[in-house]
Design a protein around this motif. Structure first.
Motif: not given
Length: 336
Positions: A134-141, A144-151
């Motif tokens: 989720r940390r990497l997600w927030s840095l890339a997007f 934009e909240p990370c609502t699922a680990l599979k998307t």
């Protein structure tokens, strides 16, 4: 936010396994052969046989233990096959010194920490590992909240499918940590590599995140951070048994790994900084070779060779290593 390039749909078989050569198969090739003893000259049959005397020279001030060790080393070469038990008992009393370099306490500590990081596998069931994703997600997007680990959104970051957990393979958690380090410490470089905003790109681009995992694997293999297996493990165990006084991690045997120890003394994030510079080199090499997805292995092999050559030149610090790796690479002069 800039629109990120997403490679066209294609079969992902090429990146589901490690893109590097087998680690264990090359272990035996890295060991330098023992020097051969010069052949004795034959004594002519007409001449009287002469007595051959072996001289053992110990330079410097005389030291009894060093002298005995020299005798034992010579004895092992000459008569080890016949008097193995006697030699084993003698070397237990007077061990022959190892030719491996001695690590400083700082080098040993940091080297072991690196090997522990490399050995940790990614576990999607672990809450802390999920938090890292989720940390990497927030840095890339950003925003934009990370609502699922599979998307399917993960594919825009360069994962191969909806579930990034299936892409880790041998890189382990440390591969994810390195991507996070790149994003947090060098954010402009991270964004440039993620968005693939420079150069004429291929229709089928390399997947950013998975390429980063493979880079972690390639560098950790080059620096001998993986735990040995098979024949390599047996050789390491034999070396440890023959040098019972030694403790701590075994030093690397290759020139690149040994040179890296100097950089590790200077900085505890030497590997992470090497990773960031190597990723810039990977992208520049990709553009230079006009490569496409199916040529990723060739690009990685070339990058690994350039990193090995730069390390073997024994750079004094990370700045010098980065300069040698990225000389001529567009945009490398500006390091955020």
């Amino acid at each position: 936010m800039a629109t990120m390039r997403r490679r066209k749909q294609a079969k992902d078989d090429q990146l589901t396994e490690s893109l590097l050569d087998d680690y264990d198969a090359r272990d035996a090739d890295d060991v330098a052969p023992e020097p051969h003893e010069p052949p004795h000259k034959a004594v002519p049959s007409a001449a009287a046989p002469s007595r051959h005397t072996a001289l053992i020279v110990h330079p410097g001030e005389f030291n009894l233990q060093a002298f005995i060790q020299s005798v034992l080393a010579w004895w092992q070469r000459m008569f080890g096959a016949c008097f193995g038990p006697i030699f084993s008992y003698a070397t237990h009393l007077w061990p022959v010194p190892s030719r491996e370099p001695q690590l400083s306490l700082l080098q040993a500590e940091r080297l072991q920490q690196l090997r522990d990081k490399v050995a940790e596998r990614f576990d999607i069931a672990s809450p802390s590992h999920q938090d890292s994703l989720r940390r990497l997600w927030s840095l890339a997007f950003s925003g934009e909240p990370c609502t699922a680990l599979k998307t399917p959104r993960w594919k825009d970051m360069g994962w191969q499918g909806d579930d990034p957990a299936t892409d880790f393979r041998g890189a382990g958690l440390y591969g994810l940590d390195n991507l996070i380090y790149l994003a947090e410490v060098h954010p402009d470089t991270f964004r440039r590599l993620l968005d693939k905003s420079e150069g004429t790109r291929a229709a089928w681009e390399y997947p950013f995140a998975v390429a980063g995992l493979n880079l972690t694997w390639a560098l950790s293999e080059l620096l001998e951070l993986h735990a040995p297996t098979g024949a390599a493990a047996a050789a390491a165990a034999a070396a440890a048994n023959s040098n019972s006084d030694s403790s701590g991690p075994r030093p690397p045997r290759g020139a690149a790994g040994r040179a890296f120890l100097t950089l590790l003394s200077e900085s505890e994030v030497a590997f992470e900084e090497l990773y960031c510079a190597a990723y810039c080199l990977l992208d520049a090499t990709w553009l230079e070779m006009r490569a496409s997805y199916m040529e990723f292995n060739a690009v990685m092999k070339r990058v690994k060779g350039q990193v090995e050559k730069a390390l073997a030149s024994r750079p004094a610090d990370m700045a010098q290593l980065r300069q040698r790796l990225l000389a001529g690479v567009p945009g490398a002069a500006v390091w955020d």
